[in-house]
Design an enzyme around this catalytic site. Structure first.
Site, mmCIF file in Angstrom:
data_model
loop_
_atom_site.group_PDB
_atom_site.id
_atom_site.type_symbol
_atom_site.label_atom_id
_atom_site.label_comp_id
_atom_site.label_asym_id
_atom_site.label_seq_id
_atom_site.Cartn_x
_atom_site.Cartn_y
_atom_site.Cartn_z
ATOM 1 N N ASP A 37 0.788 -1.188 -0.091
ATOM 2 C CA ASP A 37 0.053 -0.117 0.016
ATOM 3 C C ASP A 37 0.803 1.241 0.171
ATOM 4 O O ASP A 37 1.968 1.247 0.465
ATOM 5 C CB ASP A 37 -0.956 0.052 1.544
ATOM 6 C CG ASP A 37 -2.083 0.959 0.971
ATOM 7 O OD1 ASP A 37 -2.152 2.287 0.910
ATOM 8 O OD2 ASP A 37 -3.441 0.338 1.071
ATOM 9 N N ALA A 40 -2.164 6.041 -0.068
ATOM 10 C CA ALA A 40 -3.007 7.163 -0.900
ATOM 11 C C ALA A 40 -4.267 7.596 -0.304
ATOM 12 O O ALA A 40 -4.645 8.802 -0.103
ATOM 13 C CB ALA A 40 -2.942 6.736 -2.311
ATOM 14 N N GLY A 42 -5.565 4.766 2.103
ATOM 15 C CA GLY A 42 -5.540 4.041 3.259
ATOM 16 C C GLY A 42 -4.844 4.634 4.546
ATOM 17 O O GLY A 42 -4.104 5.914 4.307
ATOM 18 N N SER A 126 -16.088 -4.001 -10.531
ATOM 19 C CA SER A 126 -16.961 -2.963 -9.724
ATOM 20 C C SER A 126 -18.297 -3.030 -10.538
ATOM 21 O O SER A 126 -18.460 -3.261 -11.736
ATOM 22 C CB SER A 126 -16.316 -1.375 -10.014
ATOM 23 O OG SER A 126 -17.452 -0.587 -9.777
ATOM 24 N N TYR A 150 -13.909 6.201 -13.953
ATOM 25 C CA TYR A 150 -13.545 5.092 -13.143
ATOM 26 C C TYR A 150 -14.181 3.823 -13.650
ATOM 27 O O TYR A 150 -13.466 2.887 -13.673
ATOM 28 C CB TYR A 150 -14.135 5.477 -11.655
ATOM 29 C CG TYR A 150 -14.087 4.201 -10.769
ATOM 30 C CD1 TYR A 150 -13.280 3.943 -10.057
ATOM 31 C CD2 TYR A 150 -15.399 3.633 -10.472
ATOM 32 C CE1 TYR A 150 -12.991 2.874 -9.040
ATOM 33 C CE2 TYR A 150 -15.449 2.518 -9.641
ATOM 34 C CZ TYR A 150 -14.209 2.355 -8.933
ATOM 35 O OH TYR A 150 -14.407 1.076 -7.863
ATOM 36 N N LYS A 154 -12.486 0.234 -14.474
ATOM 37 C CA LYS A 154 -12.767 -1.101 -13.798
ATOM 38 C C LYS A 154 -13.245 -2.037 -15.113
ATOM 39 O O LYS A 154 -12.820 -3.286 -14.545
ATOM 40 C CB LYS A 154 -13.775 -0.822 -12.589
ATOM 41 C CG LYS A 154 -13.256 -0.335 -11.448
ATOM 42 C CD LYS A 154 -12.257 -1.153 -10.753
ATOM 43 C CE LYS A 154 -11.622 -0.469 -9.488
ATOM 44 N NZ LYS A 154 -10.903 -1.459 -8.710
HETATM 45 P P1 NAD Z 1 -10.013 2.518 -0.065
HETATM 46 O O1 NAD Z 1 -9.713 3.791 -0.678
HETATM 47 O O2 NAD Z 1 -10.116 2.388 1.414
HETATM 48 O O3 NAD Z 1 -8.689 1.468 -0.287
HETATM 49 C C1 NAD Z 1 -7.876 1.383 -1.472
HETATM 50 C C2 NAD Z 1 -6.341 1.219 -0.940
HETATM 51 O O4 NAD Z 1 -5.746 1.273 -2.070
HETATM 52 C C3 NAD Z 1 -5.924 2.284 -0.024
HETATM 53 O O5 NAD Z 1 -5.300 1.769 1.214
HETATM 54 C C4 NAD Z 1 -5.140 3.077 -0.910
HETATM 55 O O6 NAD Z 1 -3.957 3.653 -0.023
HETATM 56 C C5 NAD Z 1 -4.446 1.875 -1.687
HETATM 57 N N1 NAD Z 1 -3.845 2.513 -2.994
HETATM 58 C C6 NAD Z 1 -4.148 3.445 -3.918
HETATM 59 N N2 NAD Z 1 -3.402 3.771 -4.789
HETATM 60 C C7 NAD Z 1 -2.301 2.929 -4.554
HETATM 61 C C8 NAD Z 1 -1.184 2.671 -5.286
HETATM 62 N N3 NAD Z 1 -0.576 3.656 -6.337
HETATM 63 N N4 NAD Z 1 -0.207 1.994 -4.706
HETATM 64 C C9 NAD Z 1 -0.590 1.014 -3.755
HETATM 65 N N5 NAD Z 1 -1.661 1.286 -2.876
HETATM 66 C C10 NAD Z 1 -2.728 2.007 -3.545
HETATM 67 O O7 NAD Z 1 -10.880 1.666 -1.262
HETATM 68 P P2 NAD Z 1 -11.902 0.336 -0.910
HETATM 69 O O8 NAD Z 1 -13.214 0.838 -0.798
HETATM 70 O O9 NAD Z 1 -11.240 -0.558 0.295
HETATM 71 O O10 NAD Z 1 -11.686 -0.323 -2.326
HETATM 72 C C11 NAD Z 1 -10.993 -1.376 -2.502
HETATM 73 C C12 NAD Z 1 -11.283 -1.830 -3.819
HETATM 74 O O11 NAD Z 1 -12.563 -2.041 -4.239
HETATM 75 C C13 NAD Z 1 -10.720 -0.756 -4.936
HETATM 76 O O12 NAD Z 1 -10.273 -1.356 -5.981
HETATM 77 C C14 NAD Z 1 -12.066 -0.324 -5.341
HETATM 78 O O13 NAD Z 1 -12.237 0.525 -6.703
HETATM 79 C C15 NAD Z 1 -12.928 -1.363 -5.265
HETATM 80 N N6 NAD Z 1 -14.452 -1.281 -5.112
HETATM 81 C C16 NAD Z 1 -14.915 -0.512 -3.982
HETATM 82 C C17 NAD Z 1 -16.184 -0.407 -3.675
HETATM 83 C C18 NAD Z 1 -16.703 0.012 -2.473
HETATM 84 O O14 NAD Z 1 -18.036 0.149 -2.462
HETATM 85 N N7 NAD Z 1 -15.907 0.273 -1.359
HETATM 86 C C19 NAD Z 1 -17.306 -0.701 -4.732
HETATM 87 C C20 NAD Z 1 -16.579 -1.259 -6.093
HETATM 88 C C21 NAD Z 1 -15.368 -1.482 -6.117
#
Ligand code: NAD
Length: 327
Positions: A37, A40, A42, A126, A150, A154
């Site tokens: 991670d 960004a 997190g 997604s 976005y 995906k």
């Molecule tokens: P989140 O933002 O809490 O987690 C994403 C994590 O990825 C973060 O910890 C961030 O620091 C890390 N990250 C971002 N860019 C990075 C990089 N360049 N290198 C390394 N780490 C990086 O989001 P989430 O809700 O936990 O989503 C997780 C995944 O699920 C994502 O791929 C998101 O697109 C997908 N998703 C989430 C939802 C939802 O409802 N939460 C819905 C559809 C898809």
């Protein structure tokens, strides 16, 4: 496929909402877990319960950097790829960075995983891939045109994963998450998701603002259902179940008005004054579709998915967590 305890799982985005919940769960099942991670979006506080667990290792790095990806996949059995920049509005404001992380970063992770011969690459897809298709419920084979940068990223992930399984034989499974919510989801920032944002506002007795008239509906999915899907996708031995994508949802839809009603009801059990907080309404948001509902038949049939938490059941848990941890 026999998954052995103590196998090593790489969870990218492990400091984020979904990634940190997956990490906690798989550590509790005695797997070794590596998180990659760059923080960004997190947070370190999401890692605090397991940072000292001997089976856990954090790699601070960026999926846009090929070497970081190669380093992270060394000795790894399974990859659960969660790292991405979420949020439709963020991608509208900054499509280039969203594309770099979500497409180039994804491809870097796929190539590194192929080269390291990981057993399976499970990734966060997604529901935004359904785009402008209006049929309900959404079935995996019928998608529309993407409605945001976005959503494009995906969908491109799915296309790459399919080509990589066909061309190089790497096993992949995409999980199309539908509006996931639960403990550790970030309530702060311009791109916060609706549930944690509304919970925090209601706890502070501030009025949440619903975009539109509140009659838009979503298939809100509690985090523990998503964990179940990841575990099934990672461990399935059914050859028909791999190299494809699955809706990852509860399979029911509720309006935004329903949602806020439940939030007020459940939070009022902690502080009765919350029942009196007024709800406000604003304009509809660009790129929002009116309704979303998943068919979960494919996941039930091929993976044996059996989601345990409805919206109400999940909200009760989530609200309790926010009240105890973030008030
Ligand atoms: P989140 O933002 O809490 O987690 C994403 C994590 O990825 C973060 O910890 C961030 O620091 C890390 N990250 C971002 N860019 C990075 C990089 N360049 N290198 C390394 N780490 C990086 O989001 P989430 O809700 O936990 O989503 C997780 C995944 O699920 C994502 O791929 C998101 O697109 C997908 N998703 C989430 C939802 C939802 O409802 N939460 C819905 C559809 C898809």
């Amino acid at each position: 496929m026999q998954v052995k305890k103590k196998d090593t799982i790489l969870i990218t985005g492990g400091a984020g909402f979904i990634g940190s919940n997956l990490t906690e769960y798989f550590l509790s099942k005695e797997y070794k877990v590596i998180c990659l991670d760059n923080f960004a979006t997190g947070h370190r506080h999401n890692l605090k319960d397991f940072i000292n667990n001997p089976n856990f290792r954090l790699i601070e790095g960026d999926i846009r950097n090929v070497e970081d990806c190669q380093n992270a996949v060394k000795g790894v059995d399974y990859v659960l790829h969660q790292a991405a920049l979420g949020s439709v509005p963020r991608s509208i404001n900054d499509p280039v960075t969203t594309n770099d992380v979500n497409v180039s970063g994804f491809l870097n992770m796929l190539v590194a995983s192929r080269d390291a011969k990981v057993k399976r690459f499970v990734y966060a897809a997604s529901s935004s891939t359904y785009g402008d298709s209006i049929g309900l419920p959404k079935v995996e084979d019928v998608i529309g045109k993407p409605l945001s940068p976005y959503a494009i990223t995906k969908y491109v992930n799915e296309l790459y994963a399919e080509i990589f399984s066909r061309t190089y034989g790497i096993e992949t499974i995409g999980l199309r998450y539908f509006n996931v919510f639960g403990r550790k989801q970030d309530p702060n920032g311009a791109y916060a998701a609706v549930i944690p944002k509304f919970v925090m506002q209601l706890m502070n007795q501030e009025s949440p603002v619903i975009n539109g008239d509140g009659n838009f509906s979503r298939d809100f999915t509690y985090i523990d259902n998503v964990i179940q899907m990841n575990e099934l996708a990672m461990t399935t031995a059914n050859p028909k179940a791999i190299n494809t994508v699955y809706n990852t949802a509860y399979g029911d839809r509720n309006t935004l008005n329903d949602l806020v009603g439940y939030l007020k009801e459940f939070l009022a059990e902690f502080n009765p004054e919350i029942a009196n907080v007024e709800i406000k309404y604003g304009p509809n948001r660009a790129g929002d579709i009116p309704h979303s509902l998943a068919s979960i038949d494919k996941a039930k049939e091929l993976l044996g998915y059996d989601p345990k938490y409805s919206l109400q059941e999940g909200l009760r848990e989530a609200v309790k967590w926010y009240w105890e941890n973030l008030r």
